[in-house]
Design a protein around this motif. Sequence first.
Motif, PDB file in Angstrom:
ATOM      1  N   SER A  88       0.846  -1.184   0.000  1.00 50.02           N
ATOM      2  CA  SER A  88       0.000   0.000   0.000  1.00 50.02           C
ATOM      3  C   SER A  88       0.888   1.243   0.000  1.00 50.02           C
ATOM      4  O   SER A  88       2.087   1.164   0.261  1.00 50.02           O
ATOM      5  N   GLY A  89       0.278   2.396  -0.297  1.00 49.48           N
ATOM      6  CA  GLY A  89       1.044   3.635  -0.300  1.00 49.48           C
ATOM      7  C   GLY A  89       1.665   3.918   1.050  1.00 49.48           C
ATOM      8  O   GLY A  89       2.826   4.351   1.138  1.00 49.48           O
ATOM      9  N   GLU A  90       0.920   3.650   2.118  1.00 49.94           N
ATOM     10  CA  GLU A  90       1.440   3.888   3.467  1.00 49.94           C
ATOM     11  C   GLU A  90       2.600   2.953   3.780  1.00 49.94           C
ATOM     12  O   GLU A  90       3.628   3.373   4.321  1.00 49.94           O
ATOM     13  N   GLU A  91       2.472   1.673   3.401  1.00 54.53           N
ATOM     14  CA  GLU A  91       3.539   0.710   3.643  1.00 54.53           C
ATOM     15  C   GLU A  91       4.787   1.062   2.842  1.00 54.53           C
ATOM     16  O   GLU A  91       5.910   0.967   3.348  1.00 54.53           O
ATOM     17  N   TYR A  92       4.571   1.485   1.597  1.00 55.20           N
ATOM     18  CA  TYR A  92       5.714   1.829   0.748  1.00 55.20           C
ATOM     19  C   TYR A  92       6.426   3.067   1.304  1.00 55.20           C
ATOM     20  O   TYR A  92       7.652   3.149   1.311  1.00 55.20           O
ATOM     21  N   MET A  93       5.639   4.026   1.811  1.00 54.48           N
ATOM     22  CA  MET A  93       6.211   5.230   2.401  1.00 54.48           C
ATOM     23  C   MET A  93       7.053   4.865   3.632  1.00 54.48           C
ATOM     24  O   MET A  93       8.175   5.359   3.806  1.00 54.48           O
ATOM     25  N   GLN A  94       6.532   3.986   4.462  1.00 58.50           N
ATOM     26  CA  GLN A  94       7.260   3.564   5.660  1.00 58.50           C
ATOM     27  C   GLN A  94       8.557   2.862   5.276  1.00 58.50           C
ATOM     28  O   GLN A  94       9.597   3.069   5.909  1.00 58.50           O
ATOM     29  N   TRP A  95       8.502   2.041   4.217  1.00 56.23           N
ATOM     30  CA  TRP A  95       9.715   1.342   3.779  1.00 56.23           C
ATOM     31  C   TRP A  95      10.757   2.328   3.279  1.00 56.23           C
ATOM     32  O   TRP A  95      11.939   2.238   3.640  1.00 56.23           O
ATOM     33  N   MET A  96      10.340   3.299   2.465  1.00 57.63           N
ATOM     34  CA  MET A  96      11.268   4.291   1.924  1.00 57.63           C
ATOM     35  C   MET A  96      11.905   5.102   3.059  1.00 57.63           C
ATOM     36  O   MET A  96      13.125   5.324   3.079  1.00 57.63           O
ATOM     37  N   MET A  97      11.092   5.564   4.024  1.00 58.34           N
ATOM     38  CA  MET A  97      11.615   6.368   5.125  1.00 58.34           C
ATOM     39  C   MET A  97      12.545   5.537   6.004  1.00 58.34           C
ATOM     40  O   MET A  97      13.542   6.043   6.524  1.00 58.34           O
ATOM     41  N   SER A  98      12.224   4.257   6.178  1.00 58.68           N
ATOM     42  CA  SER A  98      13.087   3.383   6.969  1.00 58.68           C
ATOM     43  C   SER A  98      14.446   3.225   6.295  1.00 58.68           C
ATOM     44  O   SER A  98      15.487   3.273   6.957  1.00 58.68           O
ATOM     45  N   GLU A  99      14.463   3.065   4.982  1.00 63.48           N
ATOM     46  CA  GLU A  99      15.727   2.931   4.257  1.00 63.48           C
ATOM     47  C   GLU A  99      16.573   4.195   4.406  1.00 63.48           C
ATOM     48  O   GLU A  99      17.792   4.127   4.583  1.00 63.48           O
ATOM     49  N   MET A 100      15.925   5.379   4.344  1.00 67.34           N
ATOM     50  CA  MET A 100      16.677   6.623   4.449  1.00 67.34           C
ATOM     51  C   MET A 100      17.159   6.869   5.873  1.00 67.34           C
ATOM     52  O   MET A 100      18.309   7.256   6.102  1.00 67.34           O
ATOM     53  N   SER A 101      16.263   6.660   6.855  1.00 61.56           N
ATOM     54  CA  SER A 101      16.633   6.957   8.242  1.00 61.56           C
ATOM     55  C   SER A 101      17.669   5.980   8.776  1.00 61.56           C
ATOM     56  O   SER A 101      18.503   6.347   9.607  1.00 61.56           O
ATOM     57  N   GLN A 102      17.640   4.721   8.295  1.00 63.38           N
ATOM     58  CA  GLN A 102      18.599   3.731   8.748  1.00 63.38           C
ATOM     59  C   GLN A 102      19.807   3.651   7.821  1.00 63.38           C
ATOM     60  O   GLN A 102      20.659   2.777   7.965  1.00 63.38           O
ATOM     61  N   HIS A 103      19.860   4.558   6.846  1.00 64.07           N
ATOM     62  CA  HIS A 103      20.994   4.679   5.931  1.00 64.07           C
ATOM     63  C   HIS A 103      21.291   3.355   5.229  1.00 64.07           C
ATOM     64  O   HIS A 103      22.403   2.839   5.249  1.00 64.07           O
ATOM     65  N   GLY A 104      20.233   2.817   4.610  1.00 62.92           N
ATOM     66  CA  GLY A 104      20.378   1.595   3.836  1.00 62.92           C
ATOM     67  C   GLY A 104      21.277   1.820   2.631  1.00 62.92           C
ATOM     68  O   GLY A 104      21.347   2.913   2.069  1.00 62.92           O
ATOM     69  N   LYS A 105      21.981   0.759   2.231  1.00 66.74           N
ATOM     70  CA  LYS A 105      22.974   0.889   1.169  1.00 66.74           C
ATOM     71  C   LYS A 105      22.553   0.223  -0.137  1.00 66.74           C
ATOM     72  O   LYS A 105      23.198   0.396  -1.151  1.00 66.74           O
TER      73      LYS A 105
END
Length: 940
Positions: A510-527
Amino acid sequence: MRGDLTGLNSVQFNAVGSGSCMDTIDTNSDIKWKNCHGSLTCSPVERSQRTVVLEDFALRSELDADAAIALLEDAFSGVACGMALLDEDLNFVLVNESFADIAFGGETASRFSGKVDKIPFENWSLDHFQTPDGLEEVGLKADLRRAITSCEQGMAWKLRDGRQFQASAKRAQIGGYLVSTTEVTPRDTMEAAERARNMLREAVDALDDGIMLFDSDMNLEVFNTRASEFFQRDGNRFEPGQSFEAIWRRLALDGFWVLEDGVDPEDRARLAVKNVRNGAKYREIRLSDGRELLASSHKTDQGGYLLVYRDRTDQARVENLLEDVIENLPVGVAVEDADHRLTHCNDAFSRFYGISGDELKSLSRADRIAQLYDKLEALNDVPCDGFPLSAQRSIMRAHSEQFIPVEMKFRDGRHILAERASTTRGETILVMTDTTSLKEARDMLLDAFQALDEGMVLCDGDMNYVFGNDAWKKMNFEGAEHMIPEVGDSVVENLAALIAMGHYDMGGMSGEEYMQWMMSEMSQHGKRAHVKFANGRHIMGSSHLTSYGGALLFVRDITEQQKLEAELEQQREITHQNEKLSALGELLAGVAHELNNPLSVVFGYSQMLQGKINDPVLSERVDLICQSSERAAKIVRTFLAMARQRPTSMEPCPVNDILETALEVSSYSLKSNGTEVVVDLDGSDPHVTGDFDQLAQVFSNLIVNAGHAVRNKGARGKITVRTRHEGGQVQIDISDNGNGIPKDIQPRIFEPFFTTKDVGEGTGIGLAFSHRIVESHDGTLTVASTVGQGATFTVRLLASEDDSVLLTGPEVEHPSSRSVLVVDDEEGVARLITDLLTEAGYTVTMSTDPTAALKLAEAQQFDAVLSDFKMPQMSGDTFFRALRAVAPENAARTGFITGDAMSTQVTTFFKTSKRPHIEKPIMKDELLSLLTSLIGDSTT
């Protein structure tokens, strides 16, 4: 205390105070009142012609009103407890000092030390009383009025300073009300209050700041030791009651203060009074001994003034040092006061505007900063590029509200960064830095970033957009260029808007789930965050934390890489399938070899029996055995041909025979489903140039696919196989009456691994493989389909120019004169070959042992040698090499019969040795043709 009792001819009142009683009064001497607590002495009555009689605690007098009033005043003032006389309207007529202290408190009580002229009860201030919770002053006065008029006794009251009192009210015989108060504060409470006052005095006296307290008339009441140290010197001493103006004037005249030239001490004293009354804060005062004081005035709740003096001499030295440092800074620094007036600037600041510091200060004196900019604009050319100074100040003011730095470009090429900050005193500090060299370096860095193939975007600590290069914009906003953010825009809000407009392929989230995934990748500095867009593009992103708390994101376009990986995956799958086919081929080879030997025996002997049995029933059964075994032999051979890995062999092939072979292979599944198969072959028997086995695979795949399309129809399923020879082309149509193929997927059905079959039912390589084979034969494979009406796959191949092949062999002498050596480890197969050749007239020597056969060949010359290839004691190639060593004449006449034609060893041997061979199962005609070719070669 004096009140208004005019008109009273006699005074009669009860004893005042609890337990009070009056004794004798001598009109010619002091009036002495005695009570149980002691005696009080009052002033003598001026009028002696009256007599006063004390009788039953009641005083009756014929004194005139003035004498009575004087007497009452003296009596009230001398009583230790609080006393007040109110008239019928509850106006205060007489109030003694004790009552005034309780009722009006502190300084206010001194107002009633003189004559009282009917103070209305409503004007009585109750601020110093401890009011019960939830009760306003209006309610408190109402309660008091009710208690007085109802003559309550023993009323308990508390003051804010902790004292406690009991009050009682009585009706006075002269009219009105008499109220008395007695302090009942517990001794320990009084002592605690006194200790607290003493501690407070000690604390104030211990302060490093000088403290001076003045009353509302600005007369000195209290001062601490530090204030004495500041101001009391050379015989100057403070005394309570001195006015502030007098103290200040005397200090000024004595040269205690440092006054500016021409300033009159009197005027300076009056200005000081004004500043105190106005509550001036942080006024600097310089003393003649070099010290500097910082003065502040505070108005008290009782109407007085508290003055605080702080010694800032050391602080001033530090400030002077700091001022020197600021003056020599390479950056421009200026200070505005709360009214936006320029109060200080260093030379670097003034140089930015092409003017000296003294000139700038003279221009700015008493002007607001806006007017200063106007003066500068009129004085000089506008130094800023693109906008005048008046516009510059507006921009800077707008940025200063949020403390956002603003960059200005001057006409001489300089870049100046202006930043603002507020102080705790409401001042504003403006700092201007020449960033020209930094700007040049930054521009070079930005150019480098723009040249990167990788996308890069920088965000601040609040995830607001700072910078993004063109590569990032192209990768992330293709098709949504209007969504590219501006500096300061929220990256989070921008991302949410892109998700809402369907910019990304969210993979089922869902849009909300995708948003949470994107923000998690940025905040946790995913590579390795893999992002797929709706347009099919792929990017790989990595997030990095910057030293100031922001985020630096790198992205690279991996669309082509994804395609390559998908293709590699397809190749791996093809390899896997090939490995499976290879393994299947090896399995088939083994199975075929094991089947071929017994099948050869059955088929061979059934052929020998044909035409030799007179019983028609048995003869018919022998023919049936022969036909069935021949069919089985063809099926095994077809499987082996399809599984055989060998180079394409292009030769004229009869199309009808290829189709019959394909139908033989695929007929079982069709018959088991009850599918009707209609075969309509061109009677002219057209030929094409191609590889028989590969084309058989193509038509077998197409027939099997057609069978899948109609398998759910049962007996209603129909497949039509049709060939036509027209215009130099041979067209083969394989049609079904299944559900058809949707138009949108028809272009993809020939793609590798694309399949519409359920998982486990299809690999998606059959049609792609068939399409590739047909194209390698310079042909075409197409499909025509309508949903609900089935599908037709059409193969078009070039017709072969030579439709027939004439095979003629050399004439051979009568077989009876020819000798043959048969070598096969399977005795049944060896016996069959021997019987078939013996029946054909040949003289046959049989051997099931290759070693024994070599000895026979070495000892005797044969017209032909027939050997099996796969034998446990010795393989065919080994046997041939040994034979060529011991009997080369016999080796030249050797042919092979093999059941393992798929083996690499076998195919390599036949290719290099060029030895003729046939494949099992053994067919009589093929066997005799092989023998004829061997004998013919030997006679050539």
